[in-house]
Design an enzyme around this catalytic site. Sequence first.
Site, PDB file in Angstrom:
ATOM      1  N   GLY A 136      93.648  74.271  36.452  1.00 23.37           N
ATOM      2  CA  GLY A 136      93.165  73.236  37.379  1.00 23.37           C
ATOM      3  C   GLY A 136      93.223  73.665  38.837  1.00 23.37           C
ATOM      4  O   GLY A 136      92.503  73.128  39.670  1.00 23.37           O
ATOM      5  N   GLU A 180      90.106  75.499  39.317  1.00 25.78           N
ATOM      6  CA  GLU A 180      89.026  74.500  39.204  1.00 25.78           C
ATOM      7  C   GLU A 180      88.934  73.646  40.468  1.00 25.78           C
ATOM      8  O   GLU A 180      87.835  73.319  40.915  1.00 25.78           O
ATOM      9  CB  GLU A 180      89.261  73.636  37.966  1.00 25.78           C
ATOM     10  N   GLU A 191      93.887  78.751  30.128  1.00 20.21           N
ATOM     11  CA  GLU A 191      94.103  77.695  29.119  1.00 20.21           C
ATOM     12  C   GLU A 191      93.994  78.200  27.688  1.00 20.21           C
ATOM     13  O   GLU A 191      94.637  77.663  26.787  1.00 20.21           O
ATOM     14  CB  GLU A 191      93.117  76.541  29.327  1.00 20.21           C
ATOM     15  N   ALA A 230      97.332  72.288  35.565  1.00 14.60           N
ATOM     16  CA  ALA A 230      97.877  70.970  35.217  1.00 14.60           C
ATOM     17  C   ALA A 230      99.344  71.162  34.867  1.00 14.60           C
ATOM     18  O   ALA A 230      99.755  72.242  34.418  1.00 14.60           O
ATOM     19  CB  ALA A 230      97.126  70.413  34.019  1.00 14.60           C
TER      20      ALA A 230
HETATM   21  N1  COA Z   1     103.033  73.257  34.764  1.00 18.88           N
HETATM   22  C1  COA Z   1     104.347  72.958  34.930  1.00 18.88           C
HETATM   23  N2  COA Z   1     105.248  73.826  35.454  1.00 18.88           N
HETATM   24  C2  COA Z   1     104.788  75.032  35.821  1.00 18.88           C
HETATM   25  C3  COA Z   1     103.437  75.414  35.689  1.00 18.88           C
HETATM   26  C4  COA Z   1     102.544  74.465  35.130  1.00 18.88           C
HETATM   27  N3  COA Z   1     101.234  74.720  34.989  1.00 18.88           N
HETATM   28  N4  COA Z   1     103.294  76.698  36.135  1.00 18.88           N
HETATM   29  C5  COA Z   1     104.535  77.085  36.545  1.00 18.88           C
HETATM   30  N5  COA Z   1     105.429  76.086  36.364  1.00 18.88           N
HETATM   31  C6  COA Z   1     106.856  76.103  36.670  1.00 18.88           C
HETATM   32  C7  COA Z   1     107.638  76.938  35.664  1.00 18.88           C
HETATM   33  O1  COA Z   1     107.902  76.195  34.494  1.00 18.88           O
HETATM   34  C8  COA Z   1     108.872  77.281  36.456  1.00 18.88           C
HETATM   35  O2  COA Z   1     109.731  76.174  36.456  1.00 18.88           O
HETATM   36  P1  COA Z   1     111.334  76.373  36.235  1.00 18.88           P
HETATM   37  O3  COA Z   1     111.761  77.188  37.416  1.00 18.88           O
HETATM   38  O4  COA Z   1     111.854  74.963  36.244  1.00 18.88           O
HETATM   39  O5  COA Z   1     111.492  77.103  34.945  1.00 18.88           O
HETATM   40  C9  COA Z   1     108.338  77.456  37.877  1.00 18.88           C
HETATM   41  O6  COA Z   1     107.084  76.771  37.905  1.00 18.88           O
HETATM   42  C10 COA Z   1     108.104  78.895  38.255  1.00 18.88           C
HETATM   43  O7  COA Z   1     107.276  79.472  37.266  1.00 18.88           O
HETATM   44  P2  COA Z   1     107.669  80.815  36.466  1.00 18.88           P
HETATM   45  O8  COA Z   1     106.876  80.862  35.200  1.00 18.88           O
HETATM   46  O9  COA Z   1     109.143  80.930  36.330  1.00 18.88           O
HETATM   47  O10 COA Z   1     107.169  81.922  37.515  1.00 18.88           O
HETATM   48  P3  COA Z   1     106.584  83.363  37.181  1.00 18.88           P
HETATM   49  O11 COA Z   1     106.410  84.052  38.484  1.00 18.88           O
HETATM   50  O12 COA Z   1     107.402  84.043  36.136  1.00 18.88           O
HETATM   51  O13 COA Z   1     105.131  83.107  36.537  1.00 18.88           O
HETATM   52  C11 COA Z   1     102.946  82.074  36.376  1.00 18.88           C
HETATM   53  C12 COA Z   1     104.123  82.499  37.290  1.00 18.88           C
HETATM   54  C13 COA Z   1     101.976  81.308  37.246  1.00 18.88           C
HETATM   55  C14 COA Z   1     102.285  83.326  35.806  1.00 18.88           C
HETATM   56  C15 COA Z   1     103.487  81.195  35.216  1.00 18.88           C
HETATM   57  O14 COA Z   1     104.280  80.161  35.774  1.00 18.88           O
HETATM   58  C16 COA Z   1     102.417  80.551  34.375  1.00 18.88           C
HETATM   59  O15 COA Z   1     101.816  81.214  33.560  1.00 18.88           O
HETATM   60  N6  COA Z   1     102.155  79.233  34.566  1.00 18.88           N
HETATM   61  C17 COA Z   1     101.250  78.468  33.755  1.00 18.88           C
HETATM   62  C18 COA Z   1      99.821  78.718  34.152  1.00 18.88           C
HETATM   63  C19 COA Z   1      98.857  77.970  33.222  1.00 18.88           C
HETATM   64  O16 COA Z   1      98.788  78.193  32.043  1.00 18.88           O
HETATM   65  N7  COA Z   1      98.063  77.054  33.827  1.00 18.88           N
HETATM   66  C20 COA Z   1      97.096  76.284  33.125  1.00 18.88           C
HETATM   67  C21 COA Z   1      97.650  74.964  32.767  1.00 18.88           C
HETATM   68  S1  COA Z   1      96.524  73.960  31.794  1.00 18.88           S
END
Ligand code: COA
Length: 265
Positions: free
Chosen positions: A116, A119, A139, A71
């Site tokens: 999500g 999911e 999460e 999400a």
């Molecule tokens: N919601 C909103 N934005 C998200 C996102 C999410 N779930 N996951 C990634 N992004 C965005 C980041 O904020 C970043 O944006 P920016 O460039 O404007 O800063 C961009 O996507 C790239 O992500 P980044 O974190 O810089 O890449 P990374 O390779 O270092 O890490 C992940 C990748 C997937 C490990 C990391 O983005 C992450 O942990 N995301 C969240 C996952 C999560 O908790 N999902 C469950 C949500 S309920």
Amino acid sequence: MTGDEKRIHPHLVVSRKESIVTLRIDREDALGAMNAEIMEKMGVFARDLAADHTVRVLVITGTGRGFVAGADITGYQNVSQVEFDRFQRLSRRTFDTIASLPQISICAVNGYALGGGLELALCCDFILINNKTKVGLPEIKLGLLPGGGGTQRLPRLVGPMRAKEMILTGRMVPAEEAVSLGIALAAYEPGELMPRAIEFATSLADQAGVALAEGKRVIDDGIETSLAAGLTLEQRVLGTLFATHDGKEGIAAFVEKRDPDFTGT
Ligand code: COA
């Protein structure tokens, strides 16, 4: 975007090849993160698809290094409890529609499938995955838990102990491990993923249409019921298939040593 692709939303692109429809999530800068508008439009798309009997297989994929990284967390900040709860109900409706589609669904996980994203993949009949990516339900690291079916669909697939390990630690699971756990059917080199997904989709779309849809339903419904009720359902479905054109045609083609000409009736 290729010539035959149609954008149905700024972040959703649909294409069609014969009876196979592909839905591509296209939000590369946020790794495919889903907000309420994307979730809403995906739900409308899925409800329309459910009523389209000319489509046999749905392939869902993403763009770049993210399939869906969950999400949209930025949308969780500064929203009221009411809005948060509304988003969860919307996700439930969209994901339930996808899970209960009469068509066969294949999720081609091109990049991170987190929260999500995993999911959504778990709502599909099959998951194929890029062998360089990871999946997970992180999460708990936000002080939350999965809300799009993760706590229910994952344990049904991998058993409660493995699901608890993933959900309660938030660990990201590499693609090859996802295959060995039974979360994904197969892992492919990134460039091979979509060709293999379409090839698999075609092998499914070529089957007798009623048997295809009923096969999915009898397995999904059977898992949620007792063995005895499931066996009764199985026999009832088989009896119905015997009466179809394709059932008669499949038997005749075998006896006459020719390829069957299935019509989906
Ligand atoms: N919601 C909103 N934005 C998200 C996102 C999410 N779930 N996951 C990634 N992004 C965005 C980041 O904020 C970043 O944006 P920016 O460039 O404007 O800063 C961009 O996507 C790239 O992500 P980044 O974190 O810089 O890449 P990374 O390779 O270092 O890490 C992940 C990748 C997937 C490990 C990391 O983005 C992450 O942990 N995301 C969240 C996952 C999560 O908790 N999902 C469950 C949500 S309920």
